[in-house]
Motif scaffolding. Structure first.
Motif, PDB file in Angstrom:
ATOM      1  N   GLY A 199      10.666-107.239 -87.397  1.00  0.00           N
ATOM      2  CA  GLY A 199       9.303-107.757 -87.438  1.00  0.00           C
ATOM      3  C   GLY A 199       8.547-107.247 -88.645  1.00  0.00           C
ATOM      4  N   MET A 200       7.278-107.594 -88.696  1.00  0.00           N
ATOM      5  CA  MET A 200       6.400-107.210 -89.792  1.00  0.00           C
ATOM      6  C   MET A 200       5.976-105.758 -89.582  1.00  0.00           C
ATOM      7  SD  MET A 200       3.331-109.647 -91.082  1.00  0.00           S
ATOM      8  CE  MET A 200       1.797-108.979 -90.504  1.00  0.00           C
ATOM      9  N   GLY A 201       6.312-104.881 -90.524  1.00  0.00           N
ATOM     10  CA  GLY A 201       5.999-103.460 -90.412  1.00  0.00           C
ATOM     11  C   GLY A 201       4.599-103.128 -90.909  1.00  0.00           C
ATOM     12  N   GLY A 202       4.306-101.840 -90.927  1.00  0.00           N
ATOM     13  CA  GLY A 202       2.968-101.367 -91.247  1.00  0.00           C
ATOM     14  C   GLY A 202       2.469-101.743 -92.627  1.00  0.00           C
ATOM     15  N   LYS A 203       3.348-101.674 -93.637  1.00  0.00           N
ATOM     16  CA  LYS A 203       2.916-101.959 -95.004  1.00  0.00           C
ATOM     17  C   LYS A 203       2.493-103.428 -95.151  1.00  0.00           C
ATOM     18  CE  LYS A 203       4.599-101.655 -99.755  1.00  0.00           C
ATOM     19  NZ  LYS A 203       5.767-101.375-100.587  1.00  0.00           N
ATOM     20  N   GLN A 204       3.284-104.341 -94.600  1.00  0.00           N
ATOM     21  CA  GLN A 204       2.936-105.756 -94.665  1.00  0.00           C
ATOM     22  C   GLN A 204       1.707-106.054 -93.804  1.00  0.00           C
ATOM     23  OE1 GLN A 204       5.991-104.571 -93.803  1.00  0.00           O
ATOM     24  NE2 GLN A 204       7.206-105.087 -95.600  1.00  0.00           N
ATOM     25  N   THR A 205       1.632-105.412 -92.649  1.00  0.00           N
ATOM     26  CA  THR A 205       0.524-105.668 -91.728  1.00  0.00           C
ATOM     27  C   THR A 205      -0.799-105.201 -92.322  1.00  0.00           C
ATOM     28  OG1 THR A 205       2.054-105.405 -89.885  1.00  0.00           O
ATOM     29  CG2 THR A 205      -0.291-105.321 -89.367  1.00  0.00           C
ATOM     30  N   ILE A 206      -0.822-104.003 -92.908  1.00  0.00           N
ATOM     31  CA  ILE A 206      -2.085-103.522 -93.483  1.00  0.00           C
ATOM     32  C   ILE A 206      -2.479-104.398 -94.670  1.00  0.00           C
ATOM     33  CG2 ILE A 206      -1.234-101.754 -95.101  1.00  0.00           C
ATOM     34  CD1 ILE A 206      -4.308-101.505 -92.770  1.00  0.00           C
ATOM     35  N   GLY A 207      -1.485-104.927 -95.398  1.00  0.00           N
ATOM     36  CA  GLY A 207      -1.794-105.852 -96.491  1.00  0.00           C
ATOM     37  C   GLY A 207      -2.530-107.083 -95.991  1.00  0.00           C
ATOM     38  N   ALA A 208      -2.067-107.646 -94.876  1.00  0.00           N
ATOM     39  CA  ALA A 208      -2.717-108.824 -94.292  1.00  0.00           C
ATOM     40  C   ALA A 208      -4.112-108.474 -93.775  1.00  0.00           C
ATOM     41  CB  ALA A 208      -1.855-109.388 -93.165  1.00  0.00           C
TER      42      ALA A 208
ATOM     43  N   PHE B  15     -12.129-103.192 -84.282  1.00  0.00           N
ATOM     44  CA  PHE B  15     -11.440-101.914 -84.117  1.00  0.00           C
ATOM     45  C   PHE B  15     -12.062-100.864 -85.033  1.00  0.00           C
ATOM     46  CE2 PHE B  15      -8.264-104.940 -82.609  1.00  0.00           C
ATOM     47  CZ  PHE B  15      -7.944-104.357 -81.391  1.00  0.00           C
ATOM     48  N   ALA B  16     -12.183 -99.633 -84.511  1.00  0.00           N
ATOM     49  CA  ALA B  16     -12.699 -98.509 -85.296  1.00  0.00           C
ATOM     50  C   ALA B  16     -11.583 -97.847 -86.086  1.00  0.00           C
ATOM     51  CB  ALA B  16     -13.356 -97.491 -84.375  1.00  0.00           C
ATOM     52  N   LEU B  17     -10.320 -98.058 -85.645  1.00  0.00           N
ATOM     53  CA  LEU B  17      -9.187 -97.388 -86.267  1.00  0.00           C
ATOM     54  C   LEU B  17      -7.912 -98.177 -85.982  1.00  0.00           C
ATOM     55  CD1 LEU B  17      -7.942 -94.861 -87.703  1.00  0.00           C
ATOM     56  CD2 LEU B  17      -7.770 -93.814 -85.428  1.00  0.00           C
ATOM     57  N   LEU B  18      -7.007 -98.191 -86.969  1.00  0.00           N
ATOM     58  CA  LEU B  18      -5.692 -98.806 -86.821  1.00  0.00           C
ATOM     59  C   LEU B  18      -4.637 -97.723 -86.982  1.00  0.00           C
ATOM     60  CD1 LEU B  18      -6.318-101.746 -89.338  1.00  0.00           C
ATOM     61  CD2 LEU B  18      -6.875-101.692 -86.897  1.00  0.00           C
ATOM     62  N   ILE B  19      -3.595 -97.758 -86.154  1.00  0.00           N
ATOM     63  CA  ILE B  19      -2.456 -96.846 -86.286  1.00  0.00           C
ATOM     64  C   ILE B  19      -1.210 -97.711 -86.286  1.00  0.00           C
ATOM     65  CG2 ILE B  19      -1.201 -94.874 -85.323  1.00  0.00           C
ATOM     66  CD1 ILE B  19      -3.808 -94.169 -83.771  1.00  0.00           C
ATOM     67  N   PHE B  20      -0.540 -97.777 -87.436  1.00  0.00           N
ATOM     68  CA  PHE B  20       0.583 -98.694 -87.600  1.00  0.00           C
ATOM     69  C   PHE B  20       1.875 -97.952 -87.907  1.00  0.00           C
ATOM     70  CE2 PHE B  20      -2.234-102.424 -89.249  1.00  0.00           C
ATOM     71  CZ  PHE B  20      -2.719-102.634 -87.963  1.00  0.00           C
ATOM     72  N   ASP B  21       2.922 -98.307 -87.169  1.00  0.00           N
ATOM     73  CA  ASP B  21       4.268 -97.824 -87.462  1.00  0.00           C
ATOM     74  C   ASP B  21       4.717 -98.486 -88.766  1.00  0.00           C
ATOM     75  OD1 ASP B  21       6.858 -96.859 -87.345  1.00  0.00           O
ATOM     76  OD2 ASP B  21       7.460 -98.098 -85.655  1.00  0.00           O
ATOM     77  N   LEU B  22       5.307 -97.715 -89.642  1.00  0.00           N
ATOM     78  CA  LEU B  22       5.738 -98.233 -90.937  1.00  0.00           C
ATOM     79  C   LEU B  22       6.890 -99.226 -90.800  1.00  0.00           C
ATOM     80  CD1 LEU B  22       5.477 -98.142 -94.010  1.00  0.00           C
ATOM     81  CD2 LEU B  22       7.004 -96.164 -94.005  1.00  0.00           C
ATOM     82  N   THR B  23       7.853 -98.908 -89.927  1.00  0.00           N
ATOM     83  CA  THR B  23       9.073 -99.707 -89.820  1.00  0.00           C
ATOM     84  C   THR B  23       9.160-100.363 -88.452  1.00  0.00           C
ATOM     85  OG1 THR B  23      10.136 -98.077 -91.246  1.00  0.00           O
ATOM     86  CG2 THR B  23      11.571 -99.651 -90.119  1.00  0.00           C
ATOM     87  N   ILE B  24       9.127-101.691 -88.423  1.00  0.00           N
ATOM     88  CA  ILE B  24       9.261-102.457 -87.188  1.00  0.00           C
ATOM     89  C   ILE B  24      10.580-103.228 -87.282  1.00  0.00           C
ATOM     90  CG2 ILE B  24       8.291-104.320 -85.767  1.00  0.00           C
ATOM     91  CD1 ILE B  24       6.483-101.883 -85.726  1.00  0.00           C
ATOM     92  N   VAL B  25      11.508-102.939 -86.372  1.00  0.00           N
ATOM     93  CA  VAL B  25      12.810-103.603 -86.401  1.00  0.00           C
ATOM     94  C   VAL B  25      12.625-105.087 -86.090  1.00  0.00           C
ATOM     95  CG1 VAL B  25      15.098-103.686 -85.367  1.00  0.00           C
ATOM     96  CG2 VAL B  25      13.989-101.483 -85.742  1.00  0.00           C
TER      97      VAL B  25
END
Length: 137
Positions: free
Chosen positions: A71-80, A59-69
């Motif tokens: 589930g794993m949200g953006g902060k945890q996902t970008i950490g992984a 991927f050239a770019l990631l766009i992540f929602d911060l809050t996932i009801v």
């Protein structure tokens, strides 16, 4: 469409638990000449990211929602994902503009932030900061 058939369009991974946001984001990204992958949660985002690396079409770019009801949200996902790739550009999006992650996104592994609900022009401008070959909408 011809570029995506040959696999040359830059790929963008968009994660949001709101189907309407995923569909809007996907349409905007396609109109920009990009190849979007749309997922609803962080677990799916990490799986897609790993698969993209293994197939040599990262991927050239990631766009992540911060809050996932629920589930794993953006902060945890970008950490992984940062454990797999420390430099891929990532934008965090949220309807909670007062969240500290939105104010200090750089401290949380992101290079940009977009408040929701986002309009097409705002999203497109953020994407073009990181994928300059994207077409204007």
């Amino acid at each position: 469409p011809a570029a995506s058939a040959t696999g040359t369009s830059p790929r963008v991974l968009l994660m949001d638990d709101d189907e309407g946001i995923r569909l809007l984001g996907g349409l905007v990204l396609e109109r920009m000449g990009l190849d979007p992958t749309l997922v609803a949660d962080g677990e799916s985002a990490v799986r897609e990211f790993e698969a993209a690396q293994k197939t040599g079409r990262p991927f050239a770019l990631l766009i992540f929602d911060l809050t996932i009801v629920g589930g794993m949200g953006g902060k945890q996902t970008i950490g992984a994902i940062r454990q797999l790739d420390p430099i891929v550009p990532a934008i965090v999006s949220s309807g909670y503009s007062s969240d500290p992650v939105m104010a200090h996104y750089q401290n949380h592994g992101f290079q940009g932030a977009v408040n929701k609900p986002f309009d097409v022009a705002t999203l497109a401008a953020a994407v073009r900061r990181f994928v300059p070959q994207a077409r204007p909408v």
